[in-house]
Design a protein around this motif. Structure first.
Motif, PDB file in Angstrom:
ATOM      1  N   VAL A  58       0.778  -1.146  -0.080  1.00 43.59           N
ATOM      2  CA  VAL A  58      -0.191   0.001  -0.117  1.00 43.59           C
ATOM      3  C   VAL A  58       0.951   1.292   0.221  1.00 43.59           C
ATOM      4  CG1 VAL A  58      -1.940  -1.300   1.126  1.00 43.59           C
ATOM      5  CG2 VAL A  58      -0.108   0.034   2.480  1.00 43.59           C
ATOM      6  N   GLU A  59       0.065   2.413  -0.316  1.00 43.54           N
ATOM      7  CA  GLU A  59       1.017   3.530  -0.326  1.00 43.54           C
ATOM      8  C   GLU A  59       1.063   4.364   0.949  1.00 43.54           C
ATOM      9  OE1 GLU A  59       0.542   7.953  -2.584  1.00 43.54           O
ATOM     10  OE2 GLU A  59       0.885   6.106  -3.928  1.00 43.54           O
ATOM     11  N   VAL A  65       4.884   0.298   0.475  1.00 48.95           N
ATOM     12  CA  VAL A  65       5.303  -0.468   1.489  1.00 48.95           C
ATOM     13  C   VAL A  65       4.436  -1.764   1.788  1.00 48.95           C
ATOM     14  CG1 VAL A  65       6.369   1.458   2.950  1.00 48.95           C
ATOM     15  CG2 VAL A  65       3.860   0.886   3.202  1.00 48.95           C
ATOM     16  N   SER A  66       4.963  -2.670   2.336  1.00 44.68           N
ATOM     17  CA  SER A  66       4.308  -3.932   2.721  1.00 44.68           C
ATOM     18  C   SER A  66       3.022  -3.454   3.647  1.00 44.68           C
ATOM     19  CB  SER A  66       5.521  -4.938   3.303  1.00 44.68           C
ATOM     20  OG  SER A  66       6.407  -5.272   2.379  1.00 44.68           O
ATOM     21  N   ALA A  67       2.102  -4.447   3.459  1.00 46.22           N
ATOM     22  CA  ALA A  67       0.807  -4.264   4.448  1.00 46.22           C
ATOM     23  C   ALA A  67       0.158  -5.460   4.424  1.00 46.22           C
ATOM     24  CB  ALA A  67       0.194  -3.217   4.014  1.00 46.22           C
ATOM     25  N   PHE A  68      -0.188  -5.832   5.651  1.00 46.69           N
ATOM     26  CA  PHE A  68      -1.048  -6.788   6.072  1.00 46.69           C
ATOM     27  C   PHE A  68      -2.308  -6.692   5.368  1.00 46.69           C
ATOM     28  CE2 PHE A  68       1.531  -7.423   9.906  1.00 46.69           C
ATOM     29  CZ  PHE A  68       2.319  -8.585   9.618  1.00 46.69           C
ATOM     30  N   ARG A 176      -9.552  -2.448   7.179  1.00 47.56           N
ATOM     31  CA  ARG A 176      -8.332  -1.784   7.136  1.00 47.56           C
ATOM     32  C   ARG A 176      -7.243  -2.803   6.870  1.00 47.56           C
ATOM     33  NH1 ARG A 176      -9.340  -1.776  12.930  1.00 47.56           N
ATOM     34  NH2 ARG A 176      -7.766  -3.299  14.099  1.00 47.56           N
ATOM     35  N   ARG A 177      -5.798  -1.977   6.332  1.00 45.40           N
ATOM     36  CA  ARG A 177      -4.922  -2.662   6.081  1.00 45.40           C
ATOM     37  C   ARG A 177      -3.781  -2.063   6.978  1.00 45.40           C
ATOM     38  NH1 ARG A 177      -3.199  -3.890   0.096  1.00 45.40           N
ATOM     39  NH2 ARG A 177      -1.594  -5.141   1.394  1.00 45.40           N
ATOM     40  N   THR A 178      -2.986  -2.793   7.653  1.00 44.09           N
ATOM     41  CA  THR A 178      -1.996  -2.344   8.422  1.00 44.09           C
ATOM     42  C   THR A 178      -0.627  -2.384   7.784  1.00 44.09           C
ATOM     43  OG1 THR A 178      -3.148  -3.045  10.429  1.00 44.09           O
ATOM     44  CG2 THR A 178      -0.812  -2.663  10.956  1.00 44.09           C
ATOM     45  N   ALA A 179      -0.045  -1.333   7.569  1.00 46.95           N
ATOM     46  CA  ALA A 179       1.338  -1.065   6.790  1.00 46.95           C
ATOM     47  C   ALA A 179       2.480  -1.575   7.746  1.00 46.95           C
ATOM     48  CB  ALA A 179       1.718  -0.021   6.115  1.00 46.95           C
TER      49      ALA A 179
END
Length: 284
Positions: A58-59, A65-68, A176-179
């Motif tokens: 994700v940005e 950057v990597s994100a779960f 949501r996505r956690t970076a």
């Protein structure tokens, strides 16, 4: 009392004691083996989650950057508990591409097009100590597929619905996505990713509380038999009725550990959040 009877009684007591020690020893060996296998399962899922995070960045701050992945596969028309779970998203990283090809990701877990999910099981999601799956006979005790391993949403009943940046938010949210590591200022080694539970396990393919849960303060203490998390692994004492319970967890950095039921609720709540800025005690 004749001497021979005394000798016989002593021998019987020694044999009984030895038998008790032998049974206890066998139980300990079995529990240790189950914990090792459970730990292996957690390592597989944690690695799969990290591989998926690297594949779908994700940005953040104008950088990729990597994100779960989110706790459910997005579907605006369905509530979280009817959507497909995050497990679906990481199937390719568990060498389960064929299973993924049979799933209609445009629909929910209850949709007729995903009917085969009602019977499809994953041994890697079942704690070996639970007895749900007999590896020798390859038979299941439960009537339907279960997930004993779930994503950690944070703290509170509504943890999975909280926005990024909220002090009670954990790694997993429904939408949501956690970076990594941008969205985890508490540190990936101090943030829970996955945890096991014997409390009302549900189907692995369904979103909602079936596969994503938070730490609800009203339900503390959290770990052990009949508690929200853990409950499968125990350490039998030889001369005492006391029993310590162990709970396998994976952290956001991919490390897998065992926590005991002696872990304080406030420590677990601190570990459950990504940006709570709590101070953890030394040697927690």
């Amino acid at each position: 009392m004749p001497r021979r009877y005394i000798v016989v009684m002593i021998v019987l007591l020694v044999v009984a004691g030895a038998g008790g020690l032998l049974v206890t020893g066998v139980c300990r060996v079995r529990e240790a083996a189950a914990r090792m296998m459970c730990t292996s399962h957690f390592k597989q899922w944690a690695l799969a989650l990290h591989n998926a995070a690297d594949t779908f960045p994700v940005e953040r701050n104008e950088k990729q950057v990597s994100a779960f992945l989110s706790g459910t596969i997005p579907h605006a028309d369905l509530p979280p508990e009817q959507r497909l779970s995050w497990f679906i998203s990481v199937l390719p990283y568990m060498e389960q591409d064929e299973v993924l090809r049979q799933i209609n990701v445009r629909h929910g877990a209850n949709d007729p097009s995903n009917g085969f999910l009602t019977t499809y099981r994953f041994p890697q999601l079942v704690c070996p100590a639970s007895g749900e799956y007999d590896r020798s006979s390859r038979e299941w005790k439960s009537t339907g597929p279960l997930a004993h391993y779930i994503g950690v949403a944070g703290v509170g009943v509504d943890a999975a619905t909280l926005p990024l940046g909220h002090p009670k938010t954990g790694v997993f949210g429904y939408d949501r996505r956690t970076a990594l590591p941008n969205d985890i200022p508490d540190g990936t080694s101090n943030t829970l990713l996955l945890i096991e539970t014997s409390q009302n396990p549900k189907h692995w393919a369904f979103g909602g509380p079936a596969t994503v849960r938070g730490f609800v303060p009203e339900s503390a203490p959290y770990l052990g038999d009949g508690r929200p998390f853990g409950g499968w692994h125990g350490n039998h004492a030889v001369w005492s009725s006391k029993k310590s319970h162990y709970c396998i967890v994976a952290f956001a950095d991919g490390a897998v550990h065992s926590l005991t039921n002696a872990t304080a609720p406030e420590v677990l709540e601190a570990l459950a959040t990504v940006a709570g800025k709590e101070e953890l005690p030394a040697n927690w």
